[in-house]
Scaffold this motif. Sequence first.
Motif, PDB file in Angstrom:
ATOM      1  N   ASP A  22      34.042  -3.912  -6.873  1.00 24.73           N
ATOM      2  CA  ASP A  22      34.219  -4.973  -5.894  1.00 24.73           C
ATOM      3  C   ASP A  22      33.769  -6.300  -6.504  1.00 24.73           C
ATOM      4  O   ASP A  22      32.711  -6.367  -7.145  1.00 24.73           O
ATOM      5  CB  ASP A  22      33.382  -4.656  -4.646  1.00 24.73           C
ATOM      6  CG  ASP A  22      33.594  -5.661  -3.526  1.00 24.73           C
ATOM      7  OD1 ASP A  22      34.439  -5.384  -2.648  1.00 24.73           O
ATOM      8  OD2 ASP A  22      32.910  -6.700  -3.515  1.00 24.73           O
ATOM      9  N   ALA A  32      33.463  -9.467   6.243  1.00 20.52           N
ATOM     10  CA  ALA A  32      34.793  -9.727   5.678  1.00 20.52           C
ATOM     11  C   ALA A  32      35.855  -8.889   6.380  1.00 20.52           C
ATOM     12  O   ALA A  32      35.620  -7.717   6.720  1.00 20.52           O
ATOM     13  CB  ALA A  32      34.806  -9.413   4.179  1.00 20.52           C
ATOM     14  N   THR A  84      27.161 -10.761   4.771  1.00 17.82           N
ATOM     15  CA  THR A  84      28.562 -11.198   4.721  1.00 17.82           C
ATOM     16  C   THR A  84      29.412 -10.278   5.588  1.00 17.82           C
ATOM     17  O   THR A  84      29.227  -9.060   5.577  1.00 17.82           O
ATOM     18  CB  THR A  84      29.080 -11.158   3.273  1.00 17.82           C
ATOM     19  OG1 THR A  84      28.250 -11.986   2.452  1.00 17.82           O
ATOM     20  CG2 THR A  84      30.518 -11.648   3.185  1.00 17.82           C
ATOM     21  N   ALA A 110      33.579 -16.430   1.923  1.00 13.10           N
ATOM     22  CA  ALA A 110      33.656 -15.380   0.902  1.00 13.10           C
ATOM     23  C   ALA A 110      35.091 -14.893   0.723  1.00 13.10           C
ATOM     24  O   ALA A 110      35.800 -14.661   1.709  1.00 13.10           O
ATOM     25  CB  ALA A 110      32.761 -14.208   1.290  1.00 13.10           C
ATOM     26  N   GLN A 145      37.239 -11.806  -1.473  1.00 13.78           N
ATOM     27  CA  GLN A 145      36.887 -10.481  -2.004  1.00 13.78           C
ATOM     28  C   GLN A 145      38.122  -9.760  -2.538  1.00 13.78           C
ATOM     29  O   GLN A 145      39.219  -9.896  -2.011  1.00 13.78           O
ATOM     30  CB  GLN A 145      36.263  -9.666  -0.863  1.00 13.78           C
ATOM     31  CG  GLN A 145      35.862  -8.246  -1.195  1.00 13.78           C
ATOM     32  CD  GLN A 145      35.382  -7.489   0.046  1.00 13.78           C
ATOM     33  OE1 GLN A 145      35.905  -7.675   1.139  1.00 13.78           O
ATOM     34  NE2 GLN A 145      34.385  -6.648  -0.122  1.00 13.78           N
ATOM     35  N   LYS A 168      33.374 -10.459  -5.401  1.00 15.14           N
ATOM     36  CA  LYS A 168      33.441 -11.501  -4.379  1.00 15.14           C
ATOM     37  C   LYS A 168      33.111 -12.856  -5.001  1.00 15.14           C
ATOM     38  O   LYS A 168      32.293 -12.941  -5.912  1.00 15.14           O
ATOM     39  CB  LYS A 168      32.458 -11.211  -3.242  1.00 15.14           C
ATOM     40  CG  LYS A 168      32.884 -10.081  -2.333  1.00 15.14           C
ATOM     41  CD  LYS A 168      31.910  -9.860  -1.198  1.00 15.14           C
ATOM     42  CE  LYS A 168      30.672  -9.114  -1.641  1.00 15.14           C
ATOM     43  NZ  LYS A 168      30.929  -7.719  -2.025  1.00 15.14           N
ATOM     44  N   GLN A 177      39.327  -7.116   5.735  1.00 15.87           N
ATOM     45  CA  GLN A 177      39.992  -6.617   4.532  1.00 15.87           C
ATOM     46  C   GLN A 177      41.393  -6.084   4.834  1.00 15.87           C
ATOM     47  O   GLN A 177      41.647  -5.559   5.925  1.00 15.87           O
ATOM     48  CB  GLN A 177      39.179  -5.483   3.899  1.00 15.87           C
ATOM     49  CG  GLN A 177      37.775  -5.847   3.505  1.00 15.87           C
ATOM     50  CD  GLN A 177      36.986  -4.624   3.054  1.00 15.87           C
ATOM     51  OE1 GLN A 177      37.256  -3.498   3.487  1.00 15.87           O
ATOM     52  NE2 GLN A 177      36.017  -4.846   2.191  1.00 15.87           N
TER      53      GLN A 177
END
Length: 215
Positions: free
Chosen positions: A179, A117, A115, A161, A163, A181, A119
């Motif tokens: 965390d 991501a 994955t 995804a 998160q 997700k 942020q």
Amino acid sequence: MKTIQLVLAAGAALAMAGAAQAQDFQPKAAGTVMLNVRVTDVAPDAGDPITTLAGAATGLKADVDDSVMPTIGLSYFLTDNIAVEVIAGSTKHTVRAKGAGADIKVKETWVLPPTVALQYHFAPAAKVSPYVGAGVNYMFFYADKDFNGFGLDIDDGFGVALQAGADVAIQGPWSANVDVKKIFFETEAKDRFNGVKSKVSLDPWVVSAGVGYKF
């Protein structure tokens, strides 16, 4: 759900310990590389109906169990607030067909779901630093084994995804991390021997707790 609760409890304990001990901590900043090593519970949200290839109901539904495994996340901070994280790990799951008193083991398979991501970190210079993120992942199924006369093929593919998490400073470059997700992923599983198929919305919750180090 019990496993998710255990992982969350472990994460809360890490966070409280970090908040209590944090001193001389290294804040997040542009150019920081951060490695998180986590214990992760992957909990698929399956339950889709299994039909014949022609679409007729069988009375069965697809079920996929949870799996707990170590995972890693490597982040690079483009700015003080914005980072890109690559998450890697592999989990093993059992696929079952359930319904009308039946509980049939169909397949065991490993899943590699890398994955990526993007942020946003709300308080990069704070001891407790929450973040949110969004990205894409790819579900790759491998090293599978069929049971009870099944020959199930599961399609690989891309998912989305979302998160949310937090880093809690411990000391120096060290931090605790929690965390969560939610991955949205739909695949098709088709049996090559028994003439059945299922559109499976796995949509797993991925819940993690671990320790981070900033370079």
